[in-house]
Design a protein around this motif. Structure first.
Motif, PDB file in Angstrom:
ATOM      1  N   THR A 143      71.526   5.737 -37.028  1.00  9.01           N
ATOM      2  CA  THR A 143      70.581   5.583 -38.139  1.00  9.01           C
ATOM      3  C   THR A 143      69.154   5.817 -37.671  1.00  9.01           C
ATOM      4  OG1 THR A 143      72.063   3.986 -39.211  1.00  9.01           O
ATOM      5  CG2 THR A 143      69.739   3.993 -39.899  1.00  9.01           C
ATOM      6  N   ARG A 144      68.832   5.245 -36.477  1.00 10.32           N
ATOM      7  CA  ARG A 144      67.471   5.439 -35.953  1.00 10.32           C
ATOM      8  C   ARG A 144      67.222   6.902 -35.606  1.00 10.32           C
ATOM      9  NH1 ARG A 144      66.716   1.178 -31.231  1.00 10.32           N
ATOM     10  NH2 ARG A 144      68.862   1.843 -30.868  1.00 10.32           N
ATOM     11  N   LEU A 145      68.235   7.583 -35.049  1.00  7.35           N
ATOM     12  CA  LEU A 145      68.088   9.006 -34.747  1.00  7.35           C
ATOM     13  C   LEU A 145      67.836   9.813 -36.018  1.00  7.35           C
ATOM     14  CD1 LEU A 145      70.841   9.610 -32.022  1.00  7.35           C
ATOM     15  CD2 LEU A 145      68.382  10.047 -31.774  1.00  7.35           C
ATOM     16  N   ALA A 146      68.571   9.492 -37.081  1.00  7.65           N
ATOM     17  CA  ALA A 146      68.407  10.218 -38.344  1.00  7.65           C
ATOM     18  C   ALA A 146      67.007  10.002 -38.917  1.00  7.65           C
ATOM     19  CB  ALA A 146      69.476   9.766 -39.341  1.00  7.65           C
ATOM     20  N   ALA A 147      66.513   8.761 -38.835  1.00  6.00           N
ATOM     21  CA  ALA A 147      65.171   8.468 -39.368  1.00  6.00           C
ATOM     22  C   ALA A 147      64.099   9.201 -38.566  1.00  6.00           C
ATOM     23  CB  ALA A 147      64.922   6.955 -39.337  1.00  6.00           C
ATOM     24  N   ALA A 148      64.272   9.214 -37.232  1.00  5.64           N
ATOM     25  CA  ALA A 148      63.297   9.906 -36.387  1.00  5.64           C
ATOM     26  C   ALA A 148      63.319  11.402 -36.649  1.00  5.64           C
ATOM     27  CB  ALA A 148      63.584   9.609 -34.912  1.00  5.64           C
ATOM     28  N   ALA A 149      64.519  11.982 -36.825  1.00  4.08           N
ATOM     29  CA  ALA A 149      64.621  13.417 -37.112  1.00  4.08           C
ATOM     30  C   ALA A 149      63.938  13.748 -38.440  1.00  4.08           C
ATOM     31  CB  ALA A 149      66.090  13.835 -37.143  1.00  4.08           C
ATOM     32  N   ASP A 150      64.066  12.816 -39.405  1.00  5.19           N
ATOM     33  CA  ASP A 150      63.410  13.039 -40.703  1.00  5.19           C
ATOM     34  C   ASP A 150      61.888  13.061 -40.549  1.00  5.19           C
ATOM     35  OD1 ASP A 150      63.539  13.167 -43.691  1.00  5.19           O
ATOM     36  OD2 ASP A 150      62.457  11.273 -43.486  1.00  5.19           O
ATOM     37  N   LEU A 151      61.360  12.184 -39.706  1.00  2.00           N
ATOM     38  CA  LEU A 151      59.917  12.158 -39.469  1.00  2.00           C
ATOM     39  C   LEU A 151      59.447  13.464 -38.824  1.00  2.00           C
ATOM     40  CD1 LEU A 151      59.413   8.492 -38.200  1.00  2.00           C
ATOM     41  CD2 LEU A 151      58.706   9.452 -40.399  1.00  2.00           C
ATOM     42  N   ILE A 152      60.243  13.937 -37.862  1.00  2.00           N
ATOM     43  CA  ILE A 152      59.883  15.208 -37.219  1.00  2.00           C
ATOM     44  C   ILE A 152      59.909  16.339 -38.235  1.00  2.00           C
ATOM     45  CG2 ILE A 152      60.676  16.947 -35.555  1.00  2.00           C
ATOM     46  CD1 ILE A 152      61.513  14.657 -33.728  1.00  2.00           C
TER      47      ILE A 152
END
Length: 364
Positions: A9-18
């Motif tokens: 979930t944290r990886l997905a959120a970070a990818a969305d920010l990028i």
């Protein structure tokens, strides 16, 4: 299992920010397993993107800080973004501009060119402000393209030309005033630069020196000199002064030119200085032929007046003894008889004295 789900979930959120342009974000590495290695690899890639890519916030800051107006439009011509300078130029708030067609603000004739696939460079046009006042601009446009290279819109940068147009109008007014002043003066004016090129002259100058229009159109002072020297009584002295002044750029001069046909010009010359630097020379020619003629007539008149005054003085001096002579002659004739031998000489004295008296009266 729950920890793995949390990391994903944290990886997905970070990818969305990028994906939104916020480069350099990272996620915590909580394990040394494959998921932990994935998180570490993600952090390395994010850090590399942060070092090598420009963030959306950074780009927004740059665009908002540009002093010229920036408009981003989509393929339909609707405004997707405008910077503060663009909003101020139009007299609207940014929110009131975004979403509206560019054609509402830009001169109709320029809209098609600005929104064209090839863009435009340095196109002069007019924007319409909220208060109806036209704003002259110069605009350049480039196409925005997606990852596939297809056009996705356009970005336009517009510079307000109001100050430049006002300065140009003031300059045209000053130039018109200078031209009218030059043409109104009774003197012939010639302005040349340091390379002897004719920069400016008035029609009085051309008429005074009888220089053909084609010679003046060549803007070559040497050609003009070749035309005028044959008119002068002393061409060598004329050319000598010209060479002297062209060799001494700071000198001023005044002299008198005499022509073969009897005309007389006064010649004035001084350097043209701009910001303390000599950039050329101004020549002023004044036709004083009539003035000289009147001066000569006045001098002759004064001479004749002096002669007349002298003659009047002499006449007065002669008239006094002449009256005595005439009086004595007439008195003697009254005492003499006609047959007296002195009668004839005394009558001659009387006659000649009367003739002299008439001449003296005419002088007076």
């Amino acid at each position: 299992m729950a920890a793995a789900s949390y990391s994903v979930t944290r990886l997905a959120a970070a990818a969305d920010l990028i994906g939104r342009g916020q480069y350099g974000v990272s996620v915590a590495v909580d394990s040394a397993d494959e998921l932990g290695e994935l998180c570490a690899d993600f952090n390395r890639m994010s850090a590399e993107l942060g070092r090598t890519s420009v963030s959306k916030d950074f780009l927004d800051g740059v665009i908002r800080g540009i002093a010229d107006a920036v408009f981003v439009t989509d393929l339909s011509g609707a405004i997707r973004m405008v910077n503060p300078a663009g909003a101020a130029m139009l007299g609207h708030g940014e929110a009131a501009i975004v979403g509206r067609p560019l054609a509402e603000f830009l001169d109709t004739g320029a809209v098609e060119a600005v929104l064209g696939a090839d863009g435009v460079k340095d196109l002069e046009s007019v924007l319409r402000r909220a208060d109806g006042r036209p704003v002259p601009i110069i605009v350049s446009t480039s196409a925005l393209r997606g990852r596939d290279g297809a056009a996705d819109g356009a970005v336009s940068v517009a510079k307000d030309l109001t100050a430049r147009k006002d300065a140009e109008a003031a300059l045209r007014g000053a130039y018109s005033l200078l031209s009218a002043t030059l043409e109104a003066t009774a003197d012939g004016i010639l302005v040349v630069d340091q390379e002897s090129r004719i920069l400016r002259y008035n029609q009085k100058f051309a008429a005074m020196w009888k220089i053909p229009e084609e010679v003046l159109a060549a803007r070559d002072d040497n050609q003009a000199l070749a035309v005028v020297v044959d008119q002068l009584a002393d061409p060598e002295a004329f050319l000598g002064k010209v060479r002297e002044l062209y060799g001494n750029t700071t000198a001023t001069s005044f002299d008198v030119l005499e022509f073969k046909d009897g005309r007389v010009f006064e010649r004035y010359s001084q350097p043209q200085v701009v910001n303390g630097v000599c950039v050329g020379r101004v020549w002023d020619f004044r036709d004083v032929s009539e003035h000289r003629r009147l001066q000569s007539m006045l001098a002759q008149s004064e001479k004749l007046s002096a002669v007349g005054q002298l003659a009047a003085g002499v006449a007065h001096e002669i008239n006094n003894p002449l009256g005595v002579i005439l009086g004595f002659a007439q008195a003697a004739l009254r005492r003499l008889k006609p047959e007296d031998e002195l009668s004839m000489p005394v009558r001659s004295i009387e006659r000649e004295a009367q003739r002299c008296s008439r001449l003296v009266k005419n002088l007076l």
